[in-house]
Design an enzyme around this catalytic site. Structure first.
Site, PDB file in Angstrom:
ATOM      1  N   THR A 156      -5.719   0.534  -2.859  1.00 11.88           N
ATOM      2  CA  THR A 156      -5.794   1.494  -1.814  1.00 11.88           C
ATOM      3  C   THR A 156      -7.099   1.488  -0.712  1.00 11.88           C
ATOM      4  O   THR A 156      -7.190   0.870   0.106  1.00 11.88           O
ATOM      5  CB  THR A 156      -5.646   3.161  -2.727  1.00 11.88           C
ATOM      6  N   LYS A 194      -7.893  -2.383  -9.387  1.00 18.42           N
ATOM      7  CA  LYS A 194      -7.579  -1.426  -8.542  1.00 18.42           C
ATOM      8  C   LYS A 194      -8.831   0.102  -8.415  1.00 18.42           C
ATOM      9  O   LYS A 194      -8.146   0.547  -9.679  1.00 18.42           O
ATOM     10  CB  LYS A 194      -6.482  -0.815  -7.405  1.00 18.42           C
ATOM     11  N   THR A 246      -9.640   7.181 -10.674  1.00 14.32           N
ATOM     12  CA  THR A 246      -8.138   6.039 -10.042  1.00 14.32           C
ATOM     13  C   THR A 246      -9.120   4.902 -10.088  1.00 14.32           C
ATOM     14  O   THR A 246      -8.988   4.229  -9.301  1.00 14.32           O
ATOM     15  CB  THR A 246      -8.177   7.194  -8.305  1.00 14.32           C
ATOM     16  N   GLU A 253     -16.033   3.059  -2.443  1.00 17.30           N
ATOM     17  CA  GLU A 253     -15.987   3.565  -1.161  1.00 17.30           C
ATOM     18  C   GLU A 253     -17.339   4.602  -0.621  1.00 17.30           C
ATOM     19  O   GLU A 253     -17.743   4.686  -0.965  1.00 17.30           O
ATOM     20  CB  GLU A 253     -14.898   5.448  -1.099  1.00 17.30           C
ATOM     21  N   ASN A 303     -12.935  10.200   2.774  1.00 17.88           N
ATOM     22  CA  ASN A 303     -12.799  11.582   2.054  1.00 17.88           C
ATOM     23  C   ASN A 303     -12.362  12.190   3.180  1.00 17.88           C
ATOM     24  O   ASN A 303     -11.164  13.152   2.388  1.00 17.88           O
ATOM     25  CB  ASN A 303     -13.568  11.616   0.405  1.00 17.88           C
ATOM     26  N   THR A 361      -5.233  11.720   7.203  1.00 17.21           N
ATOM     27  CA  THR A 361      -4.656  11.998   8.011  1.00 17.21           C
ATOM     28  C   THR A 361      -5.158   9.814   8.593  1.00 17.21           C
ATOM     29  O   THR A 361      -4.662   9.639   9.688  1.00 17.21           O
ATOM     30  CB  THR A 361      -5.923  12.622   9.020  1.00 17.21           C
TER      31      THR A 361
END
Length: 409
Positions: free
Chosen positions: A149, A175, A186, A273, A404, A409
């Site tokens: 992702t 992942k 996640t 991230e 995040n 968006t």
């Protein structure tokens, strides 16, 4: 990843784009076993489990010994989707079973992506035959790409171990880049092995391996709705079947699973991230291993500690503060704190910042240089007992907030 994924006898993998992701990136992976395999799994502790987690929990109870694969989509989590989501989960599994020519209740499913949006099941069903047609022994890296992702890179790892005179292969993909925290996050992972092992022993081996790998990482302290780690074993290695945790071969199996899992877990943190620093947190001398883990987790998840790592500020008081509120037993006059650049090994040169609960006469420039490194190690010695634990974490950057803040968006 530095080394190629090793094919596992009897298993095939592949990835395709089916349209769940609007970007055209790969978004559908399939791992198939040519013969029935035994399965073991651990799942999220989140009280809002996604539809695939509910499906897989039931399947593991129903048929843990006749599994033919796992079918994974990225771009949509199929979480918080109600009755329709659960129906789509079943349709997803059935599509893979049909594409593999397998019987009912023989394929696990996983989903990852945005929560609260219905899975475009028609696209997934249409993609099932396409990804099945691409199955091949060396398709692991493609499958790893298809489950990403916000991951910047695909993640895979392989090991071979000797068990009972036979060479056993273990390959895994994973992942995860955000919502990563022990118990799990996640994070999706699939491991496959040709080891011969009974299903209950395989389940315990996975629990043991995950307890020292996937459940020892933290990026942001969030635990997701979809976390699943699954291992499939088809027995084709020909080793004498491992039937008990007391079997002399059991430690070798756990060691192989753990080695693959640790490599994947570390890759998840490094690829998190907005990550700019990879941090190893070690707590030693705690009353027991559980308290050591508590203390290490508190350090690893503290926003103040993580932002200090990001800023290169050797603010060691934040580290001891986290230990102090962790719930672990502490006697400040026994506490010591060390830091070093790089991942720890036998040659690591440690800088001691705290002795007997108070600061040493260290040079601030030396501490700042260590905190400026891309890899940082922290070691806390509590001096109270045999407990020890290691947790892998990262810094908390501006980029994490940006990613995040704009995720949908």
């Amino acid at each position: 990843m530095s080394n190629p994924a090793l094919p596992v006898p009897g298993f095939d993998a592949a990835g395709v784009h089916c349209g769940v992701k609007p970007t055209g990136a790969l978004d559908l992976a399939l791992i198939g076993s040519r013969i029935p395999a035994r399965a073991a799994a651990i799942f999220t502790h989140n009280a809002f489990p996604a539809a695939p987690v509910l499906y897989d929990r039931a399947l593991l109870q129903l048929n843990p010994e006749g599994v033919h694969g796992v079918f994974i989509n990225s771009g949509n989590a199929n979480a918080c989707t109600g009755v329709q989501g659960r129906a789509n989960a079943r349709r997803m599994a059935e599509a893979a079973e049909q594409a593999l020519g397998a019987t009912d209740n023989t394929v696990f499913i996983m989903s990852t992506g945005v929560i609260g949006v219905q899975l475009p099941i028609e696209k997934v069903e249409a993609g099932a035959s396409a990804v099945a047609a691409r199955l091949r022994p060396d398709g692991w890296e493609e499958a790893a790409e298809a489950i990403m992702t916000t991951d910047a890179h695909p993640k895979w790892a392989s090991r071979q171990v000797e068990i009972g005179g036979a060479t056993v292969t273990i390959t895994g993909i994973a992942k995860g880049a955000g919502m990563i925290h022990p118990n799990m996050a996640t994070m999706l992972a699939v491991l496959a092995t040709d080891a011969a092992v009974t299903q209950p022993v395989l389940q315990q081996a996975l629990v043991d391996a995950a307890g020292r790998s996937f459940n020892r990482i933290s990026i942001d302290g969030d635990t997701s709705t979809n976390d699943t780690v699954l291992v499939l074993a088809n027995g084709l290695a020909g080793n004498p079947e491992i039937t008990s945790v007391e079997d002399p071969a059991y430690p070798a199996l756990v060691a192989g699973l753990e080695a693959v899992s640790v490599e994947l877990a570390k890759a998840i943190v490094r690829n998190g991230e907005g990550v700019t620093k990879f941090v190893t947190v070690m707590v030693e001398g705690a009353v027991n291993h559980e308290e050591a883990h508590q203390a290490a987790n508190a350090i690893a998840t503290s926003p103040l500690v993580k932002t200090a790592f990001y800023g290169g500020d050797a603010n060691w008081g934040r580290i001891l503060c986290a230990v102090g509120y962790s719930g672990a037993t502490v006697e400040p006059e026994r506490a010591q704190l060390f830091i070093a650049a790089g991942e720890p090994d036998a040659h690591t040169i440690w800088l001691q910042l705290v002795e007997a609960g108070t600061p040493t006469d260290y040079a601030e420039a030396d501490a700042s240089a260590i905190f400026a490194a891309a890899d940082i190690s922290v070691r806390v010695e509590l001096g109270l007992g045999p407990g020890r634990a290691t947790v892998w974490t990262c810094d908390l950057s501006h980029e994490y907030v940006t990613i995040n803040g704009e995720y949908r968006t």
